[in-house]
Design a protein around this motif. Sequence first.
Motif, PDB file in Angstrom:
ATOM      1  N   GLU A  38       0.850  -1.200   0.000  1.00  0.00           N
ATOM      2  CA  GLU A  38       0.000   0.000   0.000  1.00  0.00           C
ATOM      3  C   GLU A  38       0.886   1.250   0.000  1.00  0.00           C
ATOM      4  OE1 GLU A  38      -2.404   0.325   3.537  1.00  0.00           O
ATOM      5  OE2 GLU A  38      -3.124   2.322   2.961  1.00  0.00           O
ATOM      6  N   LYS A  39       1.888   1.227   0.876  1.00  0.00           N
ATOM      7  CA  LYS A  39       2.791   2.369   0.998  1.00  0.00           C
ATOM      8  C   LYS A  39       3.584   2.576  -0.301  1.00  0.00           C
ATOM      9  CE  LYS A  39       6.847   3.500   3.815  1.00  0.00           C
ATOM     10  NZ  LYS A  39       7.910   2.680   3.201  1.00  0.00           N
ATOM     11  N   GLU A  40       4.111   1.500  -0.837  1.00  0.00           N
ATOM     12  CA  GLU A  40       4.914   1.623  -2.063  1.00  0.00           C
ATOM     13  C   GLU A  40       4.084   2.104  -3.250  1.00  0.00           C
ATOM     14  OE1 GLU A  40       8.462  -1.629  -1.173  1.00  0.00           O
ATOM     15  OE2 GLU A  40       7.091  -1.990  -2.829  1.00  0.00           O
ATOM     16  N   LEU A  41       2.835   1.621  -3.325  1.00  0.00           N
ATOM     17  CA  LEU A  41       1.956   2.078  -4.414  1.00  0.00           C
ATOM     18  C   LEU A  41       1.725   3.578  -4.294  1.00  0.00           C
ATOM     19  CD1 LEU A  41      -0.677  -0.817  -4.483  1.00  0.00           C
ATOM     20  CD2 LEU A  41       0.802  -0.179  -6.383  1.00  0.00           C
ATOM     21  N   LYS A  42       1.453   4.030  -3.073  1.00  0.00           N
ATOM     22  CA  LYS A  42       1.212   5.467  -2.863  1.00  0.00           C
ATOM     23  C   LYS A  42       2.447   6.274  -3.238  1.00  0.00           C
ATOM     24  CE  LYS A  42      -2.498   5.197   0.524  1.00  0.00           C
ATOM     25  NZ  LYS A  42      -2.796   5.006   1.957  1.00  0.00           N
ATOM     26  N   GLU A  43       3.616   5.764  -2.882  1.00  0.00           N
ATOM     27  CA  GLU A  43       4.859   6.468  -3.233  1.00  0.00           C
ATOM     28  C   GLU A  43       5.034   6.582  -4.744  1.00  0.00           C
ATOM     29  OE1 GLU A  43       7.299   5.183   0.812  1.00  0.00           O
ATOM     30  OE2 GLU A  43       7.819   4.253  -1.111  1.00  0.00           O
ATOM     31  N   LEU A  44       4.488   5.602  -5.465  1.00  0.00           N
ATOM     32  CA  LEU A  44       4.560   5.660  -6.932  1.00  0.00           C
ATOM     33  C   LEU A  44       3.497   6.577  -7.521  1.00  0.00           C
ATOM     34  CD1 LEU A  44       5.153   1.927  -7.950  1.00  0.00           C
ATOM     35  CD2 LEU A  44       6.758   3.809  -8.243  1.00  0.00           C
ATOM     36  N   GLY A  45       2.611   7.060  -6.680  1.00  0.00           N
ATOM     37  CA  GLY A  45       1.547   7.932  -7.165  1.00  0.00           C
ATOM     38  C   GLY A  45       0.330   7.173  -7.676  1.00  0.00           C
ATOM     39  N   ILE A  46       0.233   5.908  -7.295  1.00  0.00           N
ATOM     40  CA  ILE A  46      -0.903   5.071  -7.714  1.00  0.00           C
ATOM     41  C   ILE A  46      -2.058   5.303  -6.737  1.00  0.00           C
ATOM     42  CG2 ILE A  46      -1.650   2.667  -8.073  1.00  0.00           C
ATOM     43  CD1 ILE A  46       0.659   3.396  -9.931  1.00  0.00           C
ATOM     44  N   THR A  47      -3.283   5.363  -7.271  1.00  0.00           N
ATOM     45  CA  THR A  47      -4.463   5.473  -6.403  1.00  0.00           C
ATOM     46  C   THR A  47      -4.697   4.121  -5.737  1.00  0.00           C
ATOM     47  OG1 THR A  47      -5.359   6.974  -8.035  1.00  0.00           O
ATOM     48  CG2 THR A  47      -6.899   6.149  -6.367  1.00  0.00           C
ATOM     49  N   VAL A  48      -4.764   4.117  -4.415  1.00  0.00           N
ATOM     50  CA  VAL A  48      -4.866   2.854  -3.687  1.00  0.00           C
ATOM     51  C   VAL A  48      -6.191   2.748  -2.965  1.00  0.00           C
ATOM     52  CG1 VAL A  48      -3.818   1.411  -1.887  1.00  0.00           C
ATOM     53  CG2 VAL A  48      -2.377   2.875  -3.285  1.00  0.00           C
ATOM     54  N   LYS A  49      -6.730   1.535  -2.997  1.00  0.00           N
ATOM     55  CA  LYS A  49      -7.908   1.250  -2.188  1.00  0.00           C
ATOM     56  C   LYS A  49      -7.638  -0.034  -1.416  1.00  0.00           C
ATOM     57  CE  LYS A  49     -12.810   0.530  -2.304  1.00  0.00           C
ATOM     58  NZ  LYS A  49     -14.049   0.545  -3.070  1.00  0.00           N
ATOM     59  N   VAL A  50      -7.757   0.051  -0.094  1.00  0.00           N
ATOM     60  CA  VAL A  50      -7.654  -1.168   0.705  1.00  0.00           C
ATOM     61  C   VAL A  50      -9.081  -1.601   0.990  1.00  0.00           C
ATOM     62  CG1 VAL A  50      -6.773  -2.199   2.826  1.00  0.00           C
ATOM     63  CG2 VAL A  50      -5.488  -0.366   1.704  1.00  0.00           C
ATOM     64  N   THR A  51      -9.433  -2.823   0.595  1.00  0.00           N
ATOM     65  CA  THR A  51     -10.822  -3.256   0.759  1.00  0.00           C
ATOM     66  C   THR A  51     -11.112  -3.543   2.236  1.00  0.00           C
ATOM     67  OG1 THR A  51     -10.426  -5.630   0.565  1.00  0.00           O
ATOM     68  CG2 THR A  51     -10.679  -4.387  -1.498  1.00  0.00           C
ATOM     69  N   ASP A  52     -12.399  -3.687   2.551  1.00  0.00           N
ATOM     70  CA  ASP A  52     -12.806  -3.980   3.936  1.00  0.00           C
ATOM     71  C   ASP A  52     -12.078  -5.196   4.490  1.00  0.00           C
ATOM     72  OD1 ASP A  52     -14.494  -1.921   3.685  1.00  0.00           O
ATOM     73  OD2 ASP A  52     -16.333  -3.111   3.443  1.00  0.00           O
ATOM     74  N   HIS A  53     -11.715  -6.110   3.586  1.00  0.00           N
ATOM     75  CA  HIS A  53     -11.064  -7.338   4.043  1.00  0.00           C
ATOM     76  C   HIS A  53      -9.549  -7.285   3.926  1.00  0.00           C
ATOM     77  CE1 HIS A  53     -14.779  -9.518   4.746  1.00  0.00           C
ATOM     78  NE2 HIS A  53     -15.251  -8.871   3.704  1.00  0.00           N
ATOM     79  N   GLY A  54      -9.017  -6.159   3.452  1.00  0.00           N
ATOM     80  CA  GLY A  54      -7.561  -6.005   3.464  1.00  0.00           C
ATOM     81  C   GLY A  54      -6.844  -6.306   2.158  1.00  0.00           C
ATOM     82  N   TYR A  55      -7.580  -6.576   1.081  1.00  0.00           N
ATOM     83  CA  TYR A  55      -6.893  -6.680  -0.209  1.00  0.00           C
ATOM     84  C   TYR A  55      -6.444  -5.278  -0.607  1.00  0.00           C
ATOM     85  CZ  TYR A  55      -9.431 -11.147  -0.868  1.00  0.00           C
ATOM     86  OH  TYR A  55      -9.949 -12.395  -0.731  1.00  0.00           O
ATOM     87  N   VAL A  56      -5.328  -5.205  -1.334  1.00  0.00           N
ATOM     88  CA  VAL A  56      -4.846  -3.908  -1.794  1.00  0.00           C
ATOM     89  C   VAL A  56      -5.102  -3.794  -3.295  1.00  0.00           C
ATOM     90  CG1 VAL A  56      -2.805  -2.453  -2.093  1.00  0.00           C
ATOM     91  CG2 VAL A  56      -3.133  -3.703   0.044  1.00  0.00           C
TER      92      VAL A  56
END
Length: 403
Positions: A38-56
């Motif tokens: 999640e952190k690395e995706l954000k650092e790349l500027g990717i829009t991230v969604k963590v689902t209710d169950h924790g999938y990224v």
Amino acid sequence: MAVLDRFLRYVSYDTQSDENSETSPSTEKQLELLKLLEKELKELGITVKVTDHGYVFGTLPSNVGSNVKIAFIAHTDTSPAASGENVKPQIIRYTGGEVKLSDEVVFLEKSFPEINAYVGQDIVFTDGTTLLGADDKAGVAEIMSMLEYFVNNPHIPRPEIKVAFTYDEEVGRGTEHFNVSEFGADFGYTVDGGVIGEISYENFNAASGVLTVKGLSVHPGEAYGKMINAVDAFDYFHSLLPENERPVSTKDHEGFYMIDEVKGDLENLTAKYIIRDHDKEKFQAKKAYFEKCAEETNKKFGVGVASVKVKDSYYNMKEILSEYMHLVKTAENAFKKEGVKPLILPIRGGTDGAHLSFEGLPCPNLSTGGHNFHGRFEYIPVPSLEKMVKVLVDIASSYALWK
Ligand SMILES: [Zn+2]
């Protein structure tokens, strides 16, 4: 960051799933790697969604106004079959013959002759005490590096790219909470296969079959004409299943019956089977024959002695993917472009893509480049990791202008 460095970073996380756990995720520790992603995706500027169950889930928009939303999916957990704790990868230039992984453990090229294809290459091995985790952290690293490539090369046309990182694949629950419409891709790929070049769009149709046998205990001295021995009845039932239709004697597109547990005594016995076939008709016929074996057993041992319960587990995704063969064609072309021979192989098992395909996200499976998954002799050649990144980039960009 080089894909190798990513891979080495990801395998340092212990993400073993647990088949005996009923929680979700089956082990809490799997979430640690997902948090890093999640952190690395954000650092790349990717829009991230963590689902209710924790999938990224991550989204990189198209830079050419493409309507296509293509998916790449990998799982972060490692198999319970071997330890994934304290993985100590080592990179060894392979020069042929055996490889000493430690003072005690030697990698024998005779046992794993596929390694001969990689003479002269740097290969990531284990230290002989754990698995490596190329299944499926190689897939995760390749997908991350593909995204990084697109971010750093904005002039390369791309469709909308959706990525998903999941958990608990190795315990058969990899898509338990995967909401295909929430994810919102049109089609895509799981990146979870073995040898580089592999493309799979077929998997087994699968069912489980449970045999229950009720015997009748009578004093052995007075048993004449009365005793019904459940073990004998089971033995008869099992003997009716064709001996040449077992995993040990079948390959490619041949299906099988496999017994995987038997428990019981003279009066009560249960046996668990799995039934597999790529072909839907043969699959139905196998299930029907399994039921017929119970009838035959009852003809010999008495009404109601043997009964079976058959339950479908998953189906061959070919049924869906035959309408999406452009996914296979595109992957084939991408491999060829990288000088890799495409290998179209039926999966002799299940795959997350099967569930996803039936739920509306058609997903063949691609190689990661790794070998000998789930064990101490797992390895992945570094050039395979690097080529897979290029293959994923190539596949994605070929959909940029696709209609
Ligand atoms: Zn896997």
